[in-house]
Design a protein around this motif. Structure first.
Motif, PDB file in Angstrom:
ATOM      1  N   PHE A 186       4.347   4.221  -2.100  1.00  0.00           N
ATOM      2  CA  PHE A 186       3.960   2.852  -2.460  1.00  0.00           C
ATOM      3  C   PHE A 186       3.889   1.964  -1.210  1.00  0.00           C
ATOM      4  O   PHE A 186       2.995   1.132  -1.078  1.00  0.00           O
ATOM      5  N   GLN A 187       4.842   2.143  -0.304  1.00  0.00           N
ATOM      6  CA  GLN A 187       4.825   1.350   0.922  1.00  0.00           C
ATOM      7  C   GLN A 187       3.566   1.634   1.732  1.00  0.00           C
ATOM      8  O   GLN A 187       2.938   0.717   2.282  1.00  0.00           O
ATOM      9  N   SER A 216       0.608   0.070   0.157  1.00  0.00           N
ATOM     10  CA  SER A 216       0.639  -1.360   0.432  1.00  0.00           C
ATOM     11  C   SER A 216       0.085  -1.658   1.822  1.00  0.00           C
ATOM     12  O   SER A 216      -0.689  -2.605   2.016  1.00  0.00           O
ATOM     13  N   ARG A 217       0.484  -0.834   2.802  1.00  0.00           N
ATOM     14  CA  ARG A 217      -0.030  -1.037   4.168  1.00  0.00           C
ATOM     15  C   ARG A 217      -1.535  -0.787   4.245  1.00  0.00           C
ATOM     16  O   ARG A 217      -2.224  -1.323   5.117  1.00  0.00           O
ATOM     17  N   LYS A 235      -3.443  -1.846   2.071  1.00  0.00           N
ATOM     18  CA  LYS A 235      -3.969  -2.983   1.297  1.00  0.00           C
ATOM     19  C   LYS A 235      -4.423  -2.575  -0.107  1.00  0.00           C
ATOM     20  O   LYS A 235      -5.301  -3.200  -0.695  1.00  0.00           O
ATOM     21  N   TRP A 236      -3.803  -1.498  -0.637  1.00  0.00           N
ATOM     22  CA  TRP A 236      -4.100  -1.035  -1.985  1.00  0.00           C
ATOM     23  C   TRP A 236      -5.600  -0.795  -2.171  1.00  0.00           C
ATOM     24  O   TRP A 236      -6.174  -1.093  -3.221  1.00  0.00           O
ATOM     25  N   VAL A 252       8.649  -2.513  -3.737  1.00  0.00           N
ATOM     26  CA  VAL A 252       7.595  -2.588  -2.727  1.00  0.00           C
ATOM     27  C   VAL A 252       6.644  -3.764  -2.955  1.00  0.00           C
ATOM     28  O   VAL A 252       6.261  -4.451  -2.003  1.00  0.00           O
ATOM     29  N   ALA A 253       6.264  -4.000  -4.213  1.00  0.00           N
ATOM     30  CA  ALA A 253       5.199  -4.973  -4.457  1.00  0.00           C
ATOM     31  C   ALA A 253       5.413  -5.826  -5.701  1.00  0.00           C
ATOM     32  O   ALA A 253       4.453  -6.379  -6.232  1.00  0.00           O
ATOM     33  N   LYS A 267       4.040  -9.297  -5.336  1.00  0.00           N
ATOM     34  CA  LYS A 267       2.567  -9.312  -5.333  1.00  0.00           C
ATOM     35  C   LYS A 267       2.020  -9.310  -6.746  1.00  0.00           C
ATOM     36  O   LYS A 267       1.147 -10.121  -7.084  1.00  0.00           O
ATOM     37  N   TRP A 268       2.536  -8.399  -7.574  1.00  0.00           N
ATOM     38  CA  TRP A 268       1.997  -8.295  -8.927  1.00  0.00           C
ATOM     39  C   TRP A 268       2.390  -9.483  -9.790  1.00  0.00           C
ATOM     40  O   TRP A 268       1.663  -9.850 -10.722  1.00  0.00           O
ATOM     41  N   THR A 322      -6.556  -3.870  -9.295  1.00  0.00           N
ATOM     42  CA  THR A 322      -5.906  -2.934  -8.366  1.00  0.00           C
ATOM     43  C   THR A 322      -4.715  -2.265  -9.033  1.00  0.00           C
ATOM     44  O   THR A 322      -4.534  -1.039  -8.938  1.00  0.00           O
TER      45      THR A 322
END
Length: 249
Positions: free
Chosen positions: A121-122, A125-126, A128-129, A172-173, A176-177, A185
Motif C-alpha cells: 500500500f505504501q 501510494s508513492r 500516486k495510486w 497508509v491512506a 486520503k480516503w 481510485t
C-alpha cells in the motif's frame, strides 16, 4: 528446504546468531536488490524460498518481528520494474509453503504478510495510486492471495488478507480516503475483494469478503450509506433459509 538457505550467502548470514553479521547481510541483500533493473521469476522464487526459511529459523519473537519489518522494507529500495514481480514472488511463496507452516510458527508469517500488505500500500501510494499500476497489483492479488476459485490457494491466506485489509489501508491512506469519499481510485483498489464477494467459489470466502467490505471505514471511504442487503446477499440468505428440514406433518 534448508539447502536454499545454506547455498545463498545472503540467507545464510541472515540466520546468523551474530547481530552484526545479520545486519550486514541484510544491507548486502538490500544493495544487491536495489541495483537490479529486472530479476527473473525463477530467481525471485528461489530468493523468497530462502527468505521464507530464514524467518522459519528465527526463534525469538522480537527478532522475528524485526526481520519481518526488515524484509518488508526491501520493497521501498527496489527499482520500480522489480517491485511487483518481487511482491508476486512473495505471495506465490506464501501460498506454496503455507501447508508446511506449523501452528507454533504461524504468527510470524501472519505478521510478515501484514507487513507486506502495508509495504505494498505504501508503494502504491508513492506511485500516486496510478490506475494502470493498481490494475497490475490487482492481477497479482487475483492470481494468488485473493484467487476466487483455485483451491490450491490456502484459504487461511485469503482470510488473513481480507481480515487485515482495512487496518493496513487506514495506516497508509486513511486520511486520503476520508477526504475523497467515493473515489474511483479506491474502487479500483477494492476490485479484488469485490470480485471475491461476487465470484468466490466457497460461501465462506464470500462471507469473508462481505465482512471485509462491511467494515465501517471502507464503507465510509467508498461513500456508502447504510443500506439494506444487496439482492445477491438477500438471495444467498434466502437459499440458506429455504431448507427447513422435514416437517411434523
Amino acid at each position: 528446504m534448508a539447502s536454499d538457505a545454506q547455498n545463498n550467502p545472503f540467507i545464510r548470514h541472515l540466520t546468523s546468531s551474530d547481530k552484526k553479521v545479520r545486519d550486514e547481510a541484510l544491507e548486502s541483500l538490500r544493495n544487491f536488490l536495489s541495483a537490479q533493473k529486472e530479476i527473473a521469476e525463477l530467481d525471485l522464487l528461489k530468493l523468497w524460498k530462502g527468505l521464507f526459511y530464514c524467518l522459519w529459523m528465527q526463534d525469538k519473537s522480537a527478532n522475528q518481528q524485526k526481520l519481518s519489518r526488515d524484509l518488508a522494507s526491501l520493497v521501498s529500495d527496489l527499482r520500480t520494474p522489480v517491485v511487483l514481480p518481487f511482491v508476486r514472488a512473495f505471495f506465490l511463496t506464501m501460498a506454496r509453503e503455507w501447508s508446511h507452516i506449523e501452528a507454533l510458527r504461524l504468527d510470524k508469517y501472519l505478521y510478515l504478510i501484514r507487513r507486506y500488505l502495508n509495504a505494498s500500500f505504501q508503494w502504491l501510494s508513492r506511485q500516486k495510486w496510478k490506475k494502470s499500476t493498481l490494475e497490475k497489483w490487482n492481477e497479482i492479488l487475483e492470481e494468488t492471495p485473493l484467487n476466487v476459485s483455485d483451491m490450491k490457494i490456502p484459504n487461511g491466506l485469503r482470510y488473513h488478507i481480507m481480515d487485515i485489509w482495512a487496518d493496513e489501508l487506514e495506516k497508509v491512506a486513511g486520511e486520503k480516503w476520508e477526504k475523497e469519499p467515493g473515489s474511483k481510485t479506491l474502487e479500483t483498489l477494492m476490485k479484488p475483494i469485490d470480485v471475491m464477494l461476487d465470484d468466490g467459489k466457497l460461501k465462506v470466502l464470500r462471507d469473508a469478503a462481505r465482512e471485509c467490505l462491511g467494515d465501517e471505514r471502507l464503507r465510509r471511504w467508498r461513500g456508502l450509506e447504510d443500506e439494506s442487503p444487496s439482492e445477491k446477499e438477500q438471495e444467498e440468505e434466502h437459499d440458506e433459509m429455504e431448507w427447513g428440514g422435514f416437517g411434523d406433518d
